[in-house]
Structures are given as C-alpha cells and as structure tokens.
Design a protein around this motif. Sequence first.
Motif, PDB file in Angstrom:
ATOM      1  N   HIS A 122       1.334  20.126   2.373  1.00 28.61           N
ATOM      2  CA  HIS A 122       0.321  19.169   2.828  1.00 28.61           C
ATOM      3  C   HIS A 122       0.094  18.089   1.782  1.00 28.61           C
ATOM      4  CE1 HIS A 122      -3.133  17.519   4.826  1.00 28.61           C
ATOM      5  NE2 HIS A 122      -3.990  17.949   3.926  1.00 28.61           N
ATOM      6  N   ARG A 123       0.044  18.460   0.520  1.00 31.28           N
ATOM      7  CA  ARG A 123      -0.147  17.469  -0.538  1.00 31.28           C
ATOM      8  C   ARG A 123       1.049  16.522  -0.620  1.00 31.28           C
ATOM      9  NH1 ARG A 123      -1.836  20.326  -5.967  1.00 31.28           N
ATOM     10  NH2 ARG A 123      -0.371  21.943  -5.260  1.00 31.28           N
ATOM     11  N   LEU A 124       2.260  17.061  -0.391  1.00 31.63           N
ATOM     12  CA  LEU A 124       3.445  16.204  -0.380  1.00 31.63           C
ATOM     13  C   LEU A 124       3.370  15.191   0.759  1.00 31.63           C
ATOM     14  CD1 LEU A 124       6.294  18.776  -1.111  1.00 31.63           C
ATOM     15  CD2 LEU A 124       5.608  16.876  -2.575  1.00 31.63           C
ATOM     16  N   MET A 125       2.928  15.642   1.938  1.00 27.46           N
ATOM     17  CA  MET A 125       2.838  14.736   3.083  1.00 27.46           C
ATOM     18  C   MET A 125       1.754  13.674   2.868  1.00 27.46           C
ATOM     19  SD  MET A 125       5.255  15.619   5.110  1.00 27.46           S
ATOM     20  CE  MET A 125       6.126  15.876   3.537  1.00 27.46           C
ATOM     21  N   LEU A 126       0.650  14.050   2.238  1.00 33.52           N
ATOM     22  CA  LEU A 126      -0.409  13.075   1.970  1.00 33.52           C
ATOM     23  C   LEU A 126       0.067  11.983   1.016  1.00 33.52           C
ATOM     24  CD1 LEU A 126      -3.548  15.392   1.546  1.00 33.52           C
ATOM     25  CD2 LEU A 126      -3.045  13.855   3.455  1.00 33.52           C
ATOM     26  N   ARG A 127       1.050  12.309   0.180  1.00 41.59           N
ATOM     27  CA  ARG A 127       1.587  11.321  -0.756  1.00 41.59           C
ATOM     28  C   ARG A 127       2.678  10.452  -0.143  1.00 41.59           C
ATOM     29  NH1 ARG A 127       2.744  15.540  -5.314  1.00 41.59           N
ATOM     30  NH2 ARG A 127       4.710  14.411  -5.353  1.00 41.59           N
ATOM     31  N   GLN A 128       3.077  10.751   1.089  1.00 43.85           N
ATOM     32  CA  GLN A 128       4.124   9.970   1.718  1.00 43.85           C
ATOM     33  C   GLN A 128       3.678   8.534   1.962  1.00 43.85           C
ATOM     34  OE1 GLN A 128       7.174  10.032   2.338  1.00 43.85           O
ATOM     35  NE2 GLN A 128       7.814  12.170   2.161  1.00 43.85           N
ATOM     36  N   SER A 129       4.645   7.640   2.044  1.00 40.98           N
ATOM     37  CA  SER A 129       4.352   6.231   2.260  1.00 40.98           C
ATOM     38  C   SER A 129       3.940   5.981   3.705  1.00 40.98           C
ATOM     39  CB  SER A 129       5.593   5.396   1.918  1.00 40.98           C
ATOM     40  OG  SER A 129       6.059   5.703   0.622  1.00 40.98           O
ATOM     41  N   MET A 130       3.317   4.845   3.943  1.00 39.93           N
ATOM     42  CA  MET A 130       2.878   4.494   5.290  1.00 39.93           C
ATOM     43  C   MET A 130       4.057   4.404   6.249  1.00 39.93           C
ATOM     44  SD  MET A 130      -0.398   4.294   5.430  1.00 39.93           S
ATOM     45  CE  MET A 130      -0.723   3.319   6.897  1.00 39.93           C
ATOM     46  N   SER A 131       5.218   3.958   5.770  1.00 41.84           N
ATOM     47  CA  SER A 131       6.392   3.843   6.641  1.00 41.84           C
ATOM     48  C   SER A 131       6.809   5.202   7.192  1.00 41.84           C
ATOM     49  CB  SER A 131       7.556   3.217   5.872  1.00 41.84           C
ATOM     50  OG  SER A 131       7.883   3.994   4.720  1.00 41.84           O
ATOM     51  N   ARG A 409      -0.233  -1.914  -1.575  1.00 41.08           N
ATOM     52  CA  ARG A 409       1.003  -1.220  -1.922  1.00 41.08           C
ATOM     53  C   ARG A 409       1.309  -0.065  -0.948  1.00 41.08           C
ATOM     54  NH1 ARG A 409       3.380   1.977  -7.016  1.00 41.08           N
ATOM     55  NH2 ARG A 409       5.546   1.464  -6.604  1.00 41.08           N
ATOM     56  N   PHE A 410       1.092  -0.337   0.335  1.00 45.51           N
ATOM     57  CA  PHE A 410       1.568   0.583   1.350  1.00 45.51           C
ATOM     58  C   PHE A 410       3.091   0.494   1.451  1.00 45.51           C
ATOM     59  CE2 PHE A 410      -2.682   0.414   3.848  1.00 45.51           C
ATOM     60  CZ  PHE A 410      -3.205   1.368   3.002  1.00 45.51           C
ATOM     61  N   TYR A 411       3.624  -0.647   1.049  1.00 46.31           N
ATOM     62  CA  TYR A 411       5.066  -0.866   0.992  1.00 46.31           C
ATOM     63  C   TYR A 411       5.382  -1.542  -0.339  1.00 46.31           C
ATOM     64  CZ  TYR A 411       4.479  -0.367   6.061  1.00 46.31           C
ATOM     65  OH  TYR A 411       4.145   0.087   7.312  1.00 46.31           O
ATOM     66  N   ASP A 412       6.615  -1.391  -0.796  1.00 45.19           N
ATOM     67  CA  ASP A 412       7.043  -2.074  -2.016  1.00 45.19           C
ATOM     68  C   ASP A 412       7.740  -3.381  -1.668  1.00 45.19           C
ATOM     69  OD1 ASP A 412       6.123  -0.629  -4.169  1.00 45.19           O
ATOM     70  OD2 ASP A 412       7.777   0.799  -4.128  1.00 45.19           O
ATOM     71  N   LEU A 413       7.609  -4.346  -2.539  1.00 45.40           N
ATOM     72  CA  LEU A 413       8.211  -5.664  -2.348  1.00 45.40           C
ATOM     73  C   LEU A 413       9.729  -5.600  -2.453  1.00 45.40           C
ATOM     74  CD1 LEU A 413       5.825  -7.709  -4.660  1.00 45.40           C
ATOM     75  CD2 LEU A 413       5.857  -7.799  -2.160  1.00 45.40           C
ATOM     76  N   ASP A 431      -3.553   5.277  -6.690  1.00 47.00           N
ATOM     77  CA  ASP A 431      -4.948   5.671  -6.472  1.00 47.00           C
ATOM     78  C   ASP A 431      -5.909   4.695  -7.129  1.00 47.00           C
ATOM     79  OD1 ASP A 431      -4.242   7.821  -4.953  1.00 47.00           O
ATOM     80  OD2 ASP A 431      -4.505   9.320  -6.535  1.00 47.00           O
ATOM     81  N   SER A 432      -5.590   4.258  -8.350  1.00 48.82           N
ATOM     82  CA  SER A 432      -6.491   3.325  -9.033  1.00 48.82           C
ATOM     83  C   SER A 432      -6.456   1.952  -8.365  1.00 48.82           C
ATOM     84  CB  SER A 432      -6.110   3.208 -10.512  1.00 48.82           C
ATOM     85  OG  SER A 432      -4.834   2.595 -10.661  1.00 48.82           O
ATOM     86  N   LEU A 433      -5.293   1.565  -7.859  1.00 50.99           N
ATOM     87  CA  LEU A 433      -5.177   0.285  -7.156  1.00 50.99           C
ATOM     88  C   LEU A 433      -6.068   0.272  -5.915  1.00 50.99           C
ATOM     89  CD1 LEU A 433      -3.802  -2.440  -6.423  1.00 50.99           C
ATOM     90  CD2 LEU A 433      -2.000  -1.080  -5.303  1.00 50.99           C
ATOM     91  N   ARG A 434      -5.918   1.310  -5.089  1.00 52.27           N
ATOM     92  CA  ARG A 434      -6.690   1.347  -3.834  1.00 52.27           C
ATOM     93  C   ARG A 434      -8.163   1.668  -4.089  1.00 52.27           C
ATOM     94  NH1 ARG A 434      -1.590   4.677  -1.736  1.00 52.27           N
ATOM     95  NH2 ARG A 434      -0.170   2.886  -1.592  1.00 52.27           N
ATOM     96  N   GLY A 435      -8.431   2.298  -5.232  1.00 52.98           N
ATOM     97  CA  GLY A 435      -9.826   2.535  -5.589  1.00 52.98           C
ATOM     98  C   GLY A 435     -10.551   1.253  -5.925  1.00 52.98           C
ATOM     99  N   ALA A 436      -9.811   0.213  -6.317  1.00 56.46           N
ATOM    100  CA  ALA A 436     -10.420  -1.068  -6.685  1.00 56.46           C
ATOM    101  C   ALA A 436     -10.530  -2.013  -5.497  1.00 56.46           C
ATOM    102  CB  ALA A 436      -9.600  -1.729  -7.788  1.00 56.46           C
ATOM    103  N   ILE A 437     -10.096  -1.549  -4.324  1.00 57.84           N
ATOM    104  CA  ILE A 437     -10.076  -2.403  -3.135  1.00 57.84           C
ATOM    105  C   ILE A 437     -10.864  -1.739  -2.012  1.00 57.84           C
ATOM    106  CG2 ILE A 437      -8.622  -3.493  -1.382  1.00 57.84           C
ATOM    107  CD1 ILE A 437      -6.359  -3.562  -3.451  1.00 57.84           C
TER     108      ILE A 437
END
Length: 615
Positions: A122-131, A409-413, A431-437
Amino acid sequence: MLQRFELLLDPFPPDEPQPPPKGLFSFLWACTQGSRRYLAALALLSAAVSIYEAWLFAFLGQVVDLLSVWQAGAAASSNERRVLWGIAAVLALSVGLVGLRTMVQHQVLAINLPLRLRWNFHRLMLRQSMSFFSDEFAGRVTAKVMQTALAVREVLLTFTEIVLGISVYFITIVALAGGFDLRLMLPFIGWILLYGLAMLYFVPRLGKVGQEQAHARSSMTGRVSDAYSNIATVKLFSHTRREAQFARAAMEDFKETGFRQMRLVSRFEIVNQALVAALIFTSGGYALWLWHGGQIGVGAVAAVMAMALRVNGMSQWIMWEMTSLFENIGTVQDGIATLSRVAKVQDAPGAPALKVTRGEVEFDRIGFNYNGERQVLDGLSLTVRPGEKIGLVGRSGAGKSTLINLLLRFYDLDSGRIRIDGQDISQVTQDSLRGAIGMVTQDTSLLHRSIRDNIAYGLPDADDAQVRAAAVRAQADEFIRHLSDPQGRSGYDTLVGERGVKLSGGQRQRIAIARVMLKNAPILLLDEATSALDSEVELAIQESLKEIMKGKTVIAIAHRLSTIAAMDRLVVMDQGRIVEEGSHAELLRKNGIYARLWRHQSGGFLGEESAEAAA
C-alpha cells in the motif's frame, strides 16, 4: 503464550519499502524480509513433525509384533515395557513439537505476514506517480494489493509444508519400509516417481491457468468497482444493464479460466487415484508375499499397509495443495507487474526539503508531452513574482492544468526547469514541495471520513477550534451544523460518503476551500475554485479567497473570466505557449485572444458592450 508469539513479527515495519524485483523467486524472497527466521523455523518444525508422523508407523509395526507374541494376562517383559514407554515418550514430545509449529505458523505468520506485505504494498502504491493511477482501475490496484499479499503467504507456507515437510515425510517412509525389508521400498519409490511425473505434467498447466484466472479476477473486480465508483453517472445515463453486461464479459472470461482449471484438476485427481490404488495393491501384496515366505513379520505387513493407506489420503491433500500453490503463484505473478513498478517521479538521492522564503515561481523554458504522443508545452517561460497573483487564461487544451500539474511535480519535465525561490523542484522532496502549495480544484474529491477529518487534512494537528474557524471563513459552518448520517453522527462528525457523494458540489467545494485555508501554504493554486458555487455563495467565497490570498503567490485558472479579471496579471496560453500577458484592461486594448474570449462570455457574465466600455 499465544499473544507473545503474535508480537514476534511486526506487521507494520516503519522503514520505507523498496519496489520489489520483477522475477517470481526474487519477488518472493524480497517479500520474506523480516520474517525469514520464522519461515526457516517453520520449515525445520514441519520436517520434524513429518518425521514423527512417519515414525508412528514403525511403532505400529512394533506394537503388532508385540501383540503377536504377548500372551493375554501375562506381565510385560523388559523389552515390551521399553517399546511402550518409548511410544509414550514420543507421543508426549509430539504435543510440544506440534504446538510449537502451529504457534509459529498461526500466531507469528498467518496474520502478521500478509498484513506486513499489504502495509508495504500500500505504501508503494501511494508513492506511485499520477500517471500510474491514470492508467489503472482503483479497484484493480486494490485487488492486487490485497490478493497478492495473501497469495504470497499461501505460497510460502505451502512450499514450507508441502515441498519441505512432505518431502521429508516420504523419505522417512521409504527408509522405514526399507528397514523391514529393502524390497518393500520399491512400490513406494515407484509411486513417488510416477506421482512426480504427474505433477510435472499437471502442475505447470495449473499454474498457467491460475495466472490467467488471477488476471481475469482482477479485471472483473476492477470493472465492478468502477461501476460503483461512478454510480451517479451510471444512473444518470440509465446504464445499469449496460454496466451489468460490461461486468458480465469479464465474468465470462473468469468462468472460462475456471472451467479450464477444473478440467485439469479432475484429470489430475483420476490419475492420482489410479496411482494410489496401484501403490496399495503392490505394497500390500508384496508385503503379504514376503510374510508368507517368512521373510518379514506381521508388524511389517501392518506398518506397510498403514503407510500405503496414509499415502492415499495425503496424495489427495497434496494434489489440492499443489493446485492451490500454483494458483497462488499465478496470482503473485499477476500482481508483480503492478507492485514492482518503479514510480516515474522519484525524489533525487539525498534531496533536501524545499524552503519557501519569498514564494517566487519560475518556469524556465519548460517542455512536456504525455507519453511522447502530444507536445503540450514547448519552451514556455514564466516568472511569478513573490506575492503576485496571476490568472491563467486559454481555451481547453491550451496547457493551463498541465502547467499546474508540473508545478506540483505530478509529472517530470522533458526539458527546462521549474524553480521556487531559486530551488529546482526536481531536486527537493515531493512532500515538502506539495506541503508548500495549497490547491482548490474544480473536481473536488473528499475522503470517506468525517467532515472534521476532511477539513483537518490540510493540517492534521489542528484542533476543533481551528477546524471550525476555517469552515466559518469558507462559508461552510452553517450547512455543516445541519448534516447527519444514518449512523446517527451529526455536524462535523458526519461521514461524507465515498468521494463526498453525500454533499452537493458546492458543499464539497466549500469543504475543500476550508481545507486549503487551514493548510495556509505560501503558494496557492486555484483551478476553477468557485465553479460549483451559486452566485450568492461565490460572492462570499470570493471575499474569503481574497483574504487567504494576501501575502501569497497565487496562480488561478478560471474559464469564467470575471472571477480572475482583478488579478495582478493575466497570462493567456494557446497550444502550450504564452501568447499574451498583461492586466485585464491592457489585454482588452490589445484586442487579441483574451478580448475575443471576454466578448464571448454570456449568460449572466459581462458581454461585449461591457467589455468595450471597460476598454
């Protein structure tokens, strides 16, 4: 004592799991991390119990031999007493041996091992990318997390009990038969060889169809779950029958794999029974022939016949266990492709946390396409100054939401850089990036938890007073106090249903706004944040949004241009590029894309005459 054994294996290890390898055996080996000592202990105990069970037949033979010469009413000789005391001692020790094995299997491993795997998966799946989640059914992923963990446990325990324990059992039986007379080993050796050949034929085929069945099962589960998750759409278009047929197609696939599996099982069972009948006939007949010739005693005949009859029962059990083993292997193989997939978006090694001091956002010549199919952004550059509030404008497909997703950063450039206060977002932790948004979206999704939990999701440590204050500012407190659910909960304790289905669109939006208000992040993203609100509530929310926008860097998307016209700067996008920039008045004077979009606003919004007047 049982509870002590239950505490030996931690089902929730704190260390972050690593994606497991893709190979079957390496995957299984990775899944045993932390539990290998207990699996090894189970293997040794299973082997010891197997030796004990096989050795009982030798005692049976000795008892029959004793009875054949022991006169009724006569006192037991020293030899007879020794045999009887030996049997009693072995039986007494067996209680401790079997008890220890069952505690390792059932207290240490049976619950803790699959829970441990599900926790890690479950933790692995939660870390998966949006794609990843864009390409998968939520129900299918859930099924693989749950089923694969259970299948891994069954594979490991079955392998330990069958492959190791039963192998030792049969070796012991053959050795004991040879102890009476070496020729009595031949029927058992012959049966083992033929049974092994049958296994070599049937088991791989059962494993293959088991894998196909696992795939069909997860597809069936995914289709059913998808219908439930989108039940409002299904009802709206009156497609209950269509969805039933859609699920039935997957059920038909599952049925076909099930029938093929059962055909193999029936053939295997017939072959197995033929082999067992042959073993009983040959071993029993051969033992009687040797006894008739005076070459073995009556105890050897009794022991050999008991061994053959025991094999009859065990072969049926082994057959079903091996069938289950390879069905579970198929389930594991089906889950490996999903569970071992490495997330596309990864934190850089040793990435530090993002530190936002001013809130400047810089898009530096960024390029992006989805899976190489369509270029969405091409060399786009944009700088949002600290505390500046900009509105993104453009037709659907212009790349506005993509720009927001890349900032999160749901996707990489594919090319270029995005920086916040000079820090490349690809080099800081996600986590810190999305915590600031903070972000409010048009499609608001709530967790199936209480109103309080949903608002506090923005700040988990918030107390009730903070939660209520955020709800008041978001114009949500009044309707929350009148909510209730069938379980008798009310107000902030009310459960909202899956994805917040019990609330209206406007109510969900206000909860989401309260959540972001409570988070109070320095960068604020608004994607159609008030689209689900009626005009009166929208006016109140706009005042609340103005308050929380103070001192923050804001990027807003809105198709209703009137909601962002007052922004510091408007950025017009078209086909992945910035084509116009400026204030509302400046863009109207340019008479370009923005001016055309503004004139097209109708149905209660400012029209062409107002636009010209504003110009």
